[in-house]
Scaffold this active site. Sequence first.
Site, PDB file in Angstrom:
ATOM      1  N   CYS A  85       0.845  -1.198   0.000  1.00  0.00           N
ATOM      2  CA  CYS A  85       0.000   0.000   0.000  1.00  0.00           C
ATOM      3  C   CYS A  85       0.882   1.251   0.000  1.00  0.00           C
ATOM      4  CB  CYS A  85      -0.989  -0.037   1.165  1.00  0.00           C
ATOM      5  SG  CYS A  85      -2.351   1.162   0.988  1.00  0.00           S
ATOM      6  N   HIS A 210      -3.768  -4.671  -0.269  1.00  0.00           N
ATOM      7  CA  HIS A 210      -3.318  -5.307   0.965  1.00  0.00           C
ATOM      8  C   HIS A 210      -3.405  -6.822   0.806  1.00  0.00           C
ATOM      9  CE1 HIS A 210      -3.127  -1.733   3.617  1.00  0.00           C
ATOM     10  NE2 HIS A 210      -4.041  -1.258   2.792  1.00  0.00           N
ATOM     11  N   GLU A 212      -2.575  -9.077   2.814  1.00  0.00           N
ATOM     12  CA  GLU A 212      -2.989  -9.700   4.077  1.00  0.00           C
ATOM     13  C   GLU A 212      -4.493  -9.646   4.281  1.00  0.00           C
ATOM     14  OE1 GLU A 212      -2.559  -5.348   5.142  1.00  0.00           O
ATOM     15  OE2 GLU A 212      -1.628  -6.771   3.747  1.00  0.00           O
TER      16      GLU A 212
END
Length: 232
Positions: A85, A210, A212
């Site tokens: 990001c 992102h 994750e």
Amino acid sequence: MSVRQTTADVVVVDYGLGNLRSVTRGLERAGANVSLSEDPAEFDAADGIVLPGVGAFSEGMDNAGPFREALVEQAEAGKPLFGICLGMQMLLTTSEEADHEGQGDAEGLDLIPGKNVRFSRDQTVPHMGWNELDVTRDHPLVEGVDSVGSKTPRADGTGGSVDGEHAYFVHSYYAVPDDESATVATTDYGTDFASIVANDAGNVFGTQFHPEKSGETGLRILRNYVDYCLDH
């Protein structure tokens, strides 16, 4: 006979910005041994470095100031450096984000030549939510990604869009690399922008989304990163 290392030691840079907990958990799920660090001296022993980040570019670069020299040295020495990001945007040369505040362009790490620009005023910002990835070239970070909820790849066997429910974005600026070859994947949000980038050597790369928070595709990308750290 030497024993092959099976777990990558990854340092997540703690410079005061970023969702460190979710990034750490994602990397651990991907098989990494993760440590948070505010000490650039710890980069030497790591197999890889992750630069996360959420927030303003100028603040990110200011906070990361004490890490700047070490990050550049490690990257130029070939160590895998993964920006996520804001962390991806910081890999580029400049950002016009500060210019919108009357401060002129802010300087980044200049590890991937290019500039971060704002979405047009016609677009709702931030670009937030799920969107598709169109993988445009090979890179270890996206190995196997086309097979995760993918649409039909190109006739030459490359590319293909990942099902949009696998890449999660929150950003108002996007990267424009100087060299198109630095773009590994693109995403359409009114314009096609670089959502995954990498340097010429291949060891410095970033995702605008992102991983994750991006389901199985994100986990695959994190696993690819961990594998890359072990192999390099």
